[in-house]
Enzyme design. Structure first.
Site, PDB file in Angstrom:
ATOM      1  N   LYS A  22       0.841  -1.213   0.000  1.00 48.49           N
ATOM      2  CA  LYS A  22       0.000   0.000   0.000  1.00 48.49           C
ATOM      3  C   LYS A  22       0.872   1.258   0.000  1.00 48.49           C
ATOM      4  O   LYS A  22       0.664   2.170  -0.782  1.00 48.49           O
ATOM      5  CB  LYS A  22      -0.894  -0.004   1.243  1.00 48.49           C
ATOM      6  CG  LYS A  22      -1.568   1.325   1.511  1.00 48.49           C
ATOM      7  CD  LYS A  22      -2.459   1.288   2.736  1.00 48.49           C
ATOM      8  CE  LYS A  22      -1.780   1.601   4.036  1.00 48.49           C
ATOM      9  NZ  LYS A  22      -1.412   3.018   4.244  1.00 48.49           N
ATOM     10  N   ARG A  93      -4.569  10.825   4.308  1.00 46.55           N
ATOM     11  CA  ARG A  93      -3.530  11.858   4.365  1.00 46.55           C
ATOM     12  C   ARG A  93      -2.544  11.752   3.208  1.00 46.55           C
ATOM     13  O   ARG A  93      -1.953  12.732   2.789  1.00 46.55           O
ATOM     14  CB  ARG A  93      -2.736  11.739   5.673  1.00 46.55           C
ATOM     15  CG  ARG A  93      -3.538  11.819   6.907  1.00 46.55           C
ATOM     16  CD  ARG A  93      -2.653  11.856   8.115  1.00 46.55           C
ATOM     17  NE  ARG A  93      -2.105  13.176   8.319  1.00 46.55           N
ATOM     18  CZ  ARG A  93      -0.932  13.597   7.939  1.00 46.55           C
ATOM     19  NH1 ARG A  93      -0.107  12.783   7.318  1.00 46.55           N
ATOM     20  NH2 ARG A  93      -0.532  14.810   8.177  1.00 46.55           N
ATOM     21  N   CYS A 117      -4.028  13.029  12.885  1.00 42.69           N
ATOM     22  CA  CYS A 117      -4.834  11.814  12.903  1.00 42.69           C
ATOM     23  C   CYS A 117      -4.629  11.121  14.238  1.00 42.69           C
ATOM     24  O   CYS A 117      -3.917  11.638  15.106  1.00 42.69           O
ATOM     25  CB  CYS A 117      -4.491  10.909  11.735  1.00 42.69           C
ATOM     26  SG  CYS A 117      -2.872  10.201  11.839  1.00 42.69           S
ATOM     27  N   ASP A 307       5.314   0.938  12.002  1.00 44.08           N
ATOM     28  CA  ASP A 307       4.107   0.245  11.544  1.00 44.08           C
ATOM     29  C   ASP A 307       4.043  -1.214  12.007  1.00 44.08           C
ATOM     30  O   ASP A 307       3.047  -1.896  11.760  1.00 44.08           O
ATOM     31  CB  ASP A 307       4.006   0.302  10.007  1.00 44.08           C
ATOM     32  CG  ASP A 307       3.578   1.680   9.521  1.00 44.08           C
ATOM     33  OD1 ASP A 307       3.233   2.528  10.361  1.00 44.08           O
ATOM     34  OD2 ASP A 307       3.585   1.902   8.297  1.00 44.08           O
TER      35      ASP A 307
END
Ligand code: UD1
Length: 420
Positions: A22, A93, A117, A307
């Protein structure tokens, strides 16, 4: 709002295919705006964020053709609007990534200012300062960034005081069509930045230092079309590996790469996993053992990725021993630990460090996802909990994990989606 229900006591076992990345696909789709010919991008993951980026490109008047295998052909020559509207930017974003390409190729862009966020304030000051250094005039008005470079951008020597993935990508895309040489210092070295740079090179860009923190870009007159296949998703790969490790299971992941996950694999070995890999596959086997707790600190690549932090925290919650998990990239990214504690974990927060004392078992509870990776950690927690765990607000997970229920079901997990 859809929910996921996960039956606890699962042990992951089996083989699945990893999707395209992604975080690599998003800047590469933005980069297609730079080409003077139609361009084809393959191995896109079927995710909401990708759909949003394609919608954004389409709403500028650009022709986008998607085939059933999620390859797209984009013809940027049909562009009519140089704007990224609030309605799309507020849902993703990464829309800010069209700023550099639009400005560089067309001399103007209007992009809605992305807000903060759940994981932090996430400013874009470095993106804007870098573009100004390249000669752009920037005004912020009515919530929009209006950038102009009527005579084109010009090369600049720019130092980024914080390592920023999106900032490096935006400035790289701006520099490839700027006049003269641009040097980007303290650039992000994440594999997704490398993938974008390789796509730009395939389009005819001149970039040196790819994979280092010192990128040298010689602007070219125009970029051509090409066919480019997006790299595998290293975070999806890491998430399934951690799920297998937390459940004492074994998993083989196809169409992925071990070289983009080095620290993550080392940490999993430290947790007791046996890992083997080939050119395009990784296998992890826990041999039924409980994982051992591992300490970690997030930092820019090649260090431990932010992440992957939430997923490791969930594994540490049921591991043998006590660990510390320190988050240095985003200020608000340990919030999922409160949800884990509601499931019986023993985690205390001291500033940006979580002290995780492993417990034998978690207990199911209704929990709520706050961001993409936090949701993945709650799904992992659900697999190692007693009883059925209901994870709410899973629209977050659909932004980053292709077919998560189908893939986990293939791996033997009893998981289902219920419409909310
Ligand atoms: C990207 C990833 C995200 C990942 C993050 C860090 C995408 C679509 N998203 O996000 O999944 O968690 O990298 O690996 O690729 N910062 C500034 N000023 C700026 C830009 C950033 O201060 O102008 C700060 C941020 O607040 C943050 C740090 O720099 O503390 C790193 O952020 P950055 O690397 O830019 O993250 P993203 O590109 O938004």
């Amino acid at each position: 709002m859809d929910k996921l229900i996960i039956q606890g006591g699962s042990c992951i076992k089996g083989e699945i295919r990893i999707s395209g990345s992604k975080n690599s696909a998003l800047p590469i789709l933005a980069a297609t705006l730079l080409a003077s010919d139609p361009i084809q991008i393959c191995n896109l993951p079927h995710l909401n964020d990708i759909t949003t980026m394609l919608a954004l490109i389409r709403c500028m008047g650009v022709d986008v053709i998607v085939d059933e295998k999620m390859s797209v052909e984009i013809n940027p020559n049909t562009i009519k609007e140089l704007e990224a509207p609030y309605e799309l930017v507020k849902t993703m974003r990464a829309s800010i990534l069209v700023l550099g390409p639009l400005l560089s190729r067309f001399g103007e862009a209007r992009v809605s200012f992305p807000g903060g966020c759940a994981i932090g304030s996430r400013p874009v000051d470095i993106h804007l300062r870098g573009l100004e250094a390249m000669g752009a005039e920037i005004e912020v008005d009515g919530g929009y960034i209006h950038a102009k470079a009527p005579n084109g951008l010009k090369g600049a020597h720019f130092y980024m005081e914080t390592v920023t993935v999106g900032g490096t990508e935006n400035l790289l895309m701006a520099a490839v069509l700027a006049k003269g040489k641009t040097v980007l210092e303290n650039a992000a070295r994440e594999p997704e930045v490398v993938d974008l740079a390789e796509c730009l090179v395939a389009m005819g860009a001149k970039i040196e230092g790819i994979g280092t923190d010192h990128l040298v870009i010689e602007g070219v007159e125009k970029l051509n079309g090409c066919t480019f296949s997006v790299m595998p998703d290293r975070i999806e790969t890491g998430t399934y590996l951690v799920a297998a490790a937390a459940t004492g299971g074994s998993v083989t992941l196809r169409d992925t790469r071990a070289d983009i996950l080095e620290v993550v694999l080392l940490k999993l070995e430290e947790a007791g996993a046996e890992i083997t890999s080939g050119e395009d596959w990784i296998r992890l086997d826990m041999h039924g053992r409980r994982p051992k707790a591992v300490n970690l600190t997030t930092a820019p690549y090649p260090a431990f990725p932010t992440d992957m932090q939430a997923q490791f925290t969930a594994m540490n919650a049921v591991a043998e021993g006590t660990s510390t998990v320190t988050e240095t990239i985003f200020e608000n990214r340990l919030v999922q630990t409160h949800e884990l504690n509601r499931m019986g974990a023993n985690i205390s927060l001291k500033g940006n460090t979580a002290v995780v004392t492993g417990v034998e078992k978690l207990k199911s509870a209704p929990v709520m996802a706050s961001d993409l990776r936090a949701s993945a950690s709650l799904v992992i927690a659900g697999m190692v909990a007693e009883g059925d765990t209901v994870v709410d607000r899973i629209y977050h997970i659909d932004r980053g994990y292709e077919c998560i229920e189908e893939k986990l079901q293939l791996l033997g997990v009893n998981i289902r989606r219920v419409p909310g």
